[in-house]
Design a protein around this motif. Structure first.
Motif, PDB file in Angstrom:
ATOM      1  N   LEU A  78      -4.733  -6.854 -18.353  1.00 18.32           N
ATOM      2  CA  LEU A  78      -4.974  -5.625 -17.606  1.00 18.32           C
ATOM      3  C   LEU A  78      -4.375  -4.409 -18.311  1.00 18.32           C
ATOM      4  CD1 LEU A  78      -4.421  -6.816 -13.937  1.00 18.32           C
ATOM      5  CD2 LEU A  78      -6.569  -6.143 -15.004  1.00 18.32           C
ATOM      6  N   VAL A  79      -3.187  -4.573 -18.889  1.00 15.88           N
ATOM      7  CA  VAL A  79      -2.568  -3.470 -19.622  1.00 15.88           C
ATOM      8  C   VAL A  79      -3.409  -3.112 -20.839  1.00 15.88           C
ATOM      9  CG1 VAL A  79      -0.563  -2.852 -21.035  1.00 15.88           C
ATOM     10  CG2 VAL A  79      -0.232  -3.883 -18.808  1.00 15.88           C
ATOM     11  N   ASP A  80      -3.909  -4.126 -21.578  1.00 17.84           N
ATOM     12  CA  ASP A  80      -4.764  -3.861 -22.732  1.00 17.84           C
ATOM     13  C   ASP A  80      -6.043  -3.147 -22.323  1.00 17.84           C
ATOM     14  OD1 ASP A  80      -2.950  -4.991 -24.449  1.00 17.84           O
ATOM     15  OD2 ASP A  80      -3.941  -6.961 -24.498  1.00 17.84           O
ATOM     16  N   GLU A  81      -6.629  -3.559 -21.212  1.00 19.88           N
ATOM     17  CA  GLU A  81      -7.852  -2.901 -20.740  1.00 19.88           C
ATOM     18  C   GLU A  81      -7.565  -1.463 -20.318  1.00 19.88           C
ATOM     19  OE1 GLU A  81     -11.426  -3.422 -17.475  1.00 19.88           O
ATOM     20  OE2 GLU A  81      -9.884  -4.961 -17.630  1.00 19.88           O
ATOM     21  N   ALA A  82      -6.433  -1.234 -19.673  1.00 23.11           N
ATOM     22  CA  ALA A  82      -6.073   0.129 -19.275  1.00 23.11           C
ATOM     23  C   ALA A  82      -5.861   1.013 -20.499  1.00 23.11           C
ATOM     24  CB  ALA A  82      -4.810   0.114 -18.408  1.00 23.11           C
ATOM     25  N   LEU A  83      -5.238   0.462 -21.547  1.00 22.02           N
ATOM     26  CA  LEU A  83      -5.035   1.241 -22.773  1.00 22.02           C
ATOM     27  C   LEU A  83      -6.353   1.542 -23.476  1.00 22.02           C
ATOM     28  CD1 LEU A  83      -1.858  -0.447 -24.279  1.00 22.02           C
ATOM     29  CD2 LEU A  83      -2.045   1.825 -23.269  1.00 22.02           C
ATOM     30  N   SER A  84      -7.294   0.604 -23.418  1.00 15.78           N
ATOM     31  CA  SER A  84      -8.558   0.823 -24.130  1.00 15.78           C
ATOM     32  C   SER A  84      -9.523   1.709 -23.360  1.00 15.78           C
ATOM     33  CB  SER A  84      -9.218  -0.522 -24.443  1.00 15.78           C
ATOM     34  OG  SER A  84      -9.619  -1.159 -23.245  1.00 15.78           O
ATOM     35  N   ARG A  85      -9.317   1.876 -22.030  1.00 19.99           N
ATOM     36  CA  ARG A  85     -10.265   2.661 -21.229  1.00 19.99           C
ATOM     37  C   ARG A  85      -9.686   3.943 -20.646  1.00 19.99           C
ATOM     38  NH1 ARG A  85     -14.166  -1.272 -17.775  1.00 19.99           N
ATOM     39  NH2 ARG A  85     -14.812  -2.591 -19.500  1.00 19.99           N
ATOM     40  N   SER A  86      -8.413   4.168 -20.789  1.00 25.29           N
ATOM     41  CA  SER A  86      -7.797   5.351 -20.186  1.00 25.29           C
ATOM     42  C   SER A  86      -8.265   6.611 -20.907  1.00 25.29           C
ATOM     43  CB  SER A  86      -6.280   5.253 -20.282  1.00 25.29           C
ATOM     44  OG  SER A  86      -5.700   6.470 -19.887  1.00 25.29           O
ATOM     45  N   PRO A  87      -8.797   7.592 -20.181  1.00 23.56           N
ATOM     46  CA  PRO A  87      -9.244   8.819 -20.839  1.00 23.56           C
ATOM     47  C   PRO A  87      -8.101   9.605 -21.476  1.00 23.56           C
ATOM     48  CG  PRO A  87      -9.767   8.863 -18.477  1.00 23.56           C
ATOM     49  CD  PRO A  87      -9.086   7.571 -18.760  1.00 23.56           C
ATOM     50  N   VAL A  88      -6.907   9.520 -20.898  1.00 19.89           N
ATOM     51  CA  VAL A  88      -5.766  10.230 -21.470  1.00 19.89           C
ATOM     52  C   VAL A  88      -5.400   9.637 -22.822  1.00 19.89           C
ATOM     53  CG1 VAL A  88      -3.322  10.759 -21.117  1.00 19.89           C
ATOM     54  CG2 VAL A  88      -4.897  10.838 -19.191  1.00 19.89           C
ATOM     55  N   VAL A  89      -5.370   8.303 -22.904  1.00 20.43           N
ATOM     56  CA  VAL A  89      -5.026   7.642 -24.161  1.00 20.43           C
ATOM     57  C   VAL A  89      -6.132   7.856 -25.198  1.00 20.43           C
ATOM     58  CG1 VAL A  89      -4.585   5.392 -25.235  1.00 20.43           C
ATOM     59  CG2 VAL A  89      -3.557   5.936 -23.040  1.00 20.43           C
ATOM     60  N   LEU A  90      -7.380   7.769 -24.775  1.00 19.52           N
ATOM     61  CA  LEU A  90      -8.488   7.971 -25.715  1.00 19.52           C
ATOM     62  C   LEU A  90      -8.487   9.390 -26.272  1.00 19.52           C
ATOM     63  CD1 LEU A  90     -11.373   6.077 -23.880  1.00 19.52           C
ATOM     64  CD2 LEU A  90     -10.073   5.321 -25.857  1.00 19.52           C
ATOM     65  N   ALA A  91      -8.226  10.376 -25.427  1.00 21.93           N
ATOM     66  CA  ALA A  91      -8.178  11.762 -25.900  1.00 21.93           C
ATOM     67  C   ALA A  91      -7.001  11.978 -26.851  1.00 21.93           C
ATOM     68  CB  ALA A  91      -8.084  12.709 -24.717  1.00 21.93           C
ATOM     69  N   ALA A  92      -5.849  11.418 -26.518  1.00 21.57           N
ATOM     70  CA  ALA A  92      -4.675  11.568 -27.390  1.00 21.57           C
ATOM     71  C   ALA A  92      -4.901  10.881 -28.729  1.00 21.57           C
ATOM     72  CB  ALA A  92      -3.436  11.003 -26.700  1.00 21.57           C
ATOM     73  N   ARG A  93      -5.549   9.703 -28.717  1.00 19.39           N
ATOM     74  CA  ARG A  93      -5.834   8.999 -29.969  1.00 19.39           C
ATOM     75  C   ARG A  93      -6.814   9.796 -30.825  1.00 19.39           C
ATOM     76  NH1 ARG A  93      -8.539   3.895 -28.768  1.00 19.39           N
ATOM     77  NH2 ARG A  93      -6.533   3.316 -27.915  1.00 19.39           N
ATOM     78  N   SER A  94      -7.858  10.337 -30.222  1.00 15.11           N
ATOM     79  CA  SER A  94      -8.838  11.136 -30.972  1.00 15.11           C
ATOM     80  C   SER A  94      -8.188  12.385 -31.565  1.00 15.11           C
ATOM     81  CB  SER A  94      -9.998  11.540 -30.072  1.00 15.11           C
ATOM     82  OG  SER A  94     -10.681  10.417 -29.615  1.00 15.11           O
ATOM     83  N   HIS A  95      -7.332  13.031 -30.783  1.00 22.30           N
ATOM     84  CA  HIS A  95      -6.643  14.218 -31.277  1.00 22.30           C
ATOM     85  C   HIS A  95      -5.731  13.872 -32.452  1.00 22.30           C
ATOM     86  CE1 HIS A  95      -4.843  18.163 -31.199  1.00 22.30           C
ATOM     87  NE2 HIS A  95      -3.644  17.629 -31.069  1.00 22.30           N
ATOM     88  N   TRP A  96      -5.015  12.774 -32.348  1.00 22.80           N
ATOM     89  CA  TRP A  96      -4.121  12.353 -33.440  1.00 22.80           C
ATOM     90  C   TRP A  96      -4.916  12.022 -34.694  1.00 22.80           C
ATOM     91  CZ3 TRP A  96      -2.875   6.800 -34.497  1.00 22.80           C
ATOM     92  CH2 TRP A  96      -2.030   6.673 -35.587  1.00 22.80           C
ATOM     93  N   GLN A  97      -6.035  11.300 -34.546  1.00 21.91           N
ATOM     94  CA  GLN A  97      -6.842  10.963 -35.713  1.00 21.91           C
ATOM     95  C   GLN A  97      -7.422  12.212 -36.369  1.00 21.91           C
ATOM     96  OE1 GLN A  97      -9.602   8.139 -34.078  1.00 21.91           O
ATOM     97  NE2 GLN A  97      -8.201   6.417 -34.339  1.00 21.91           N
TER      98      GLN A  97
END
Length: 179
Positions: A78-97
Motif C-alpha cells: 500500500l505504501v508503494d502504491e501510494a508513492l507511485s500514485r500520489s500527485p504530490v510525489v509525482l509533481a515533486a519527482r517531475s520537478h526534480w528531474q
C-alpha cells in the motif's frame, strides 16, 4: 443459566444471556494484549535473515507471526502504491528531474543572433531601388553575447543548488506520504 446456541447458516454462535459489557471489554483488552505480545516476540525471533535482503517469515512459527508478515507485506504494498500514485510525489519527482537538467543549460553560451537589414530610399517595397538608387543598403550580421568571466560558472552552481533543493523537496514529499 445455560448458554444459548444460535445457528445462522454457516456460522454457529454461543451467546451468554448475562454477559456484561465490562466482561466483554476485559476479554477484548486481554486478547489485544496477547496479540501484541505474540507479535513482538515473533517479530524478534520469527524471521530468518536472508543475507542482507528483506526479512522473510519463518513458516514454522505460529500463525500470528505469519499473519503479521502478511499484513506487513500488505502495508508495504500500500505504501508503494501510494508513492507511485500520489500527485504530490509525482509533481515533486517531475520537478526534480527537470531541475537536474538545468545546470547544463545555464553553463552554455546564449544563442547567437543572425540579422538582415534592408534599407531603400523612395519606395517601401523590398528590392525596388536596387539598380536605380545610390542609397540602397542590404546588410547581414551575426552577433554573439559573451558573458563576463565566471558568470556561467556561477549560474551553473546556482542551478545545481536549485536541483539539490528540488531533490530534498521530493524526498520530503515521499516521507510525508509514507507517514
Amino acid at each position: 443459566m445455560q448458554p444459548r446456541v444460535i445457528n445462522r447458516g454457516w456460522k454457529v454462535e454461543f451467546v451468554k444471556p448475562s454477559a456484561s459489557v465490562r466482561g466483554i471489554t476485559a476479554r477484548n483488552v486481554i486478547g489485544i494484549l496477547f496479540a501484541v505480545a505474540s507479535l513482538t516476540t515473533s517479530a524478534s525471533s520469527g524471521y530468518a535473515h536472508d543475507g542482507g535482503g528483506l526479512a522473510s517469515p519463518d513458516l514454522t512459527q505460529s500463525g500470528a507471526g505469519f499473519e503479521a508478515a502478511v499484513s506487513s507485506n500488505r502495508l508495504l504494498a500500500l505504501v508503494d502504491e501510494a508513492l507511485s500514485r500520489s500527485p504530490v510525489v509525482l509533481a515533486a519527482r517531475s520537478h526534480w528531474q527537470a531541475q537536474r537538467k538545468v545546470p547544463i543549460q545555464a553553463a552554455t553560451l546564449p544563442d547567437p543572433e543572425i540579422s538582415m537589414q534592408h534599407f531603400t530610399v523612395g519606395s517601401p517595397q523590398p528590392f525596388s531601388g536596387y539598380e536605380s538608387s545610390d542609397f540602397y543598403y542590404t546588410g547581414f550580421g551575426v552577433s554573439q553575447d559573451i558573458p563576463g568571466p565566471g558568470k556561467l560558472r556561477l549560474q551553473r552552481s546556482e542551478a545545481e543548488k536549485d536541483a539539490e533543493f528540488a531533490k530534498h523537496r521530493y524526498e520530503a514529499a515521499e516521507r510525508a506520504v509514507e507517514e
